[in-house]
Design a protein around this motif. Sequence first.
Motif, short mmCIF file in Angstrom:
data_model
loop_
_atom_site.label_atom_id
_atom_site.label_comp_id
_atom_site.label_asym_id
_atom_site.label_seq_id
_atom_site.Cartn_x
_atom_site.Cartn_y
_atom_site.Cartn_z
N LYS A 117 4.02 38.65 15.23
CA LYS A 117 4.08 39.88 14.71
C LYS A 117 5.30 40.47 14.47
O LYS A 117 5.46 41.41 13.83
N THR A 118 5.98 40.44 15.77
CA THR A 118 7.28 41.23 15.86
C THR A 118 8.52 40.58 14.70
O THR A 118 9.15 41.25 14.09
N SER A 119 8.26 39.18 14.50
CA SER A 119 9.18 38.59 13.40
C SER A 119 8.70 39.07 12.16
O SER A 119 9.78 39.37 11.32
N LEU A 120 7.60 39.12 11.89
CA LEU A 120 7.04 39.85 10.57
C LEU A 120 7.60 41.04 10.52
O LEU A 120 7.96 41.55 9.33
N LEU A 121 7.23 41.87 11.29
CA LEU A 121 7.82 43.29 11.22
C LEU A 121 9.23 43.55 10.98
O LEU A 121 10.01 44.18 10.12
N LEU A 122 10.10 42.59 11.86
CA LEU A 122 11.48 42.59 11.62
C LEU A 122 11.95 42.03 10.32
O LEU A 122 12.87 42.82 9.65
N LEU A 123 11.31 40.97 9.67
CA LEU A 123 11.46 40.67 8.46
C LEU A 123 11.33 41.83 7.32
O LEU A 123 12.25 42.08 6.55
N LEU A 124 10.35 42.41 7.54
CA LEU A 124 9.85 43.52 6.46
C LEU A 124 10.97 44.65 6.64
O LEU A 124 11.30 45.19 5.62
#
Length: 516
Positions: A117-124
């Motif tokens: 989830k953190t990675s996705l948030l960071l990517l966005l």
Amino acid sequence: MTCLCHISRIRAPASTLRPSNRRLQHVSRAASTFTSTSHSSSSPAFTHLKSPNSPHSSKWPRRTHRSSAFTSTRQLSTTPSKSTNSNTSSSTSNNKSNKDDPKKSHRKHWTRRWPAKTSLLLLLTICALPTVSEALRTGDSNCTINPLQNYLVGRPLNPTTFVPFTITAREQVSPTSFILTVRPLHARDAPFFFLPDLHANKPILTRAWEHGLWSVEIKQPQLQVARDYTPLPPLHNEAQNDLETGVLRFLVRKLDGGEVSTYLSRLSVGDKIELRGPHLGFDLRARVGESEKDVVFLAGGTGIAPALQAARVLLGDGNDGTGKRSRVSILWANRHRADCEGPGGIISLLAEERQRHGDRLRYACTVDEEGTFINTGAIVKQTGMSSSLPSSSPGRWSWVPFSGNKTPPPPSTASDLLPATAAGEDTCAYHSAKRLITMPARDTPGEKGCTCAEQQQQHWGKNLLMVSGPDGFIATFAGAKVWGAGEELQGPVGGVVGTLRKQNPRFWADWLVLKL
Ligand SMILES: Cc1cc2nc3c(=O)[nH]c(=O)nc-3n(C[C@H](O)[C@H](O)[C@H](O)COP(=O)(O)OP(=O)(O)OC[C@H]3O[C@@H](n4cnc5c(N)ncnc54)[C@H](O)[C@@H]3O)c2cc1C
């Protein structure tokens, strides 16, 4: 350039937004097609936001704070790994497997630190950052109404973008008119957004009230159109509090088929509206000057709002020494008795000013349904023109009935102009009757205002006759405004006042006629 509106669309699903935000989201979809009736937005709105001296700059540390919070989250996620290392056995085994399969160990290491989830948030966040920062830096000229800008950056009332206000009171004055009280949105209304400081509007509103005549635009979000509305001055004992909290009140008449007035008539307490302004009107004090002058105001219906603004600024507050010698007469035409005496507090405002200034303020209300109207005789009397007429003249003045938006009489022509003005006046932005014809209902910013004051001391300052109300009302009494250079201009003086001017041009040479 991508409009910030589109970013706001991906920020959260509609169902998770508060109702007001959902509406703004809807607004944002059509925002790029929005064209306002006036004051088009092309300002580099966000340039000043980057300035450390900007009133908004205090908001940026909050953004910084968020990013530091994010950093600390990362730091927190590394802490357990240290403690894990303190566990000797597992550490040993890990170290062993690390040695066995360095790639696998590396993947495990990062998976533990960066959950999906953190990675996705960071990517966005990384994807959105360039667009957000670009739009915040430059503003997007296609995106005139930009909810993300308004809410995230927290702008106070300004002439470039619409900012959200909430309705705190609604008072029906008569079958067709009502008073809306609004105040700026603040953190209590939208806890997830950066909103301007509650007092951020104070310097802006202080300047507007000091100027005198001013209005704001209110937007109809579905149709994306905006119209001007004139804030009512507050009662003196409420003025300071209203200034501090940014409270504004509007007297609005609902017009059948009118887009914005009908929209406003359907709103109730708690609903949000968006305002843009202030837009400053004519500088009245500069026109009146320092000597004793007469000011006559013909107000039709909601036209009483600018009349009250004018009275407030021209009569002064009794302490500032400005305009104290002016005498103000307000003739107010209404359709219904309730409009004159309704619970809207307008009569209280007039009574309060009268108490403060005595005979310097006179007012009368006429009511169509009772068969009373503003008449030529009243104009003659209030301007003092009667004293310049032969004694047999007063009996011939007739009543001038006015009813709503009936077809106005044809506009007067340039030949209705005053035949003579004092030397030097034609170049004077504040005192030239000729220059007024081609002016909109405001002064040109940055223009050198008064040249005739220096050249013609004896002509310093003029009496004012102002007409405000529906188009038909203005046309009946002062001639229609004209359309030119892409906006509404004053046009020549016609109607009842135009006729009076022809009868006694010498008397009217000391008067300016302003159509509001
Ligand atoms: C500086 C300034 C200050 C103002 N202050 C105030 C104020 O304090 N209070 C206030 O109430 N008003 C004020 N006004 C007027 C206000 O801005 C609006 O013009 C007014 O509310 C009507 O707007 P609307 O969108 O409701 O009507 P609009 O949609 O603009 O319609 C105006 C009129 O045209 C008619 N109409 C519209 N479309 C059609 C059509 N297709 N065919 C035939 N007729 C049509 C409508 O029935 C209506 O009578 C001010 C105006 C200015 C310029």
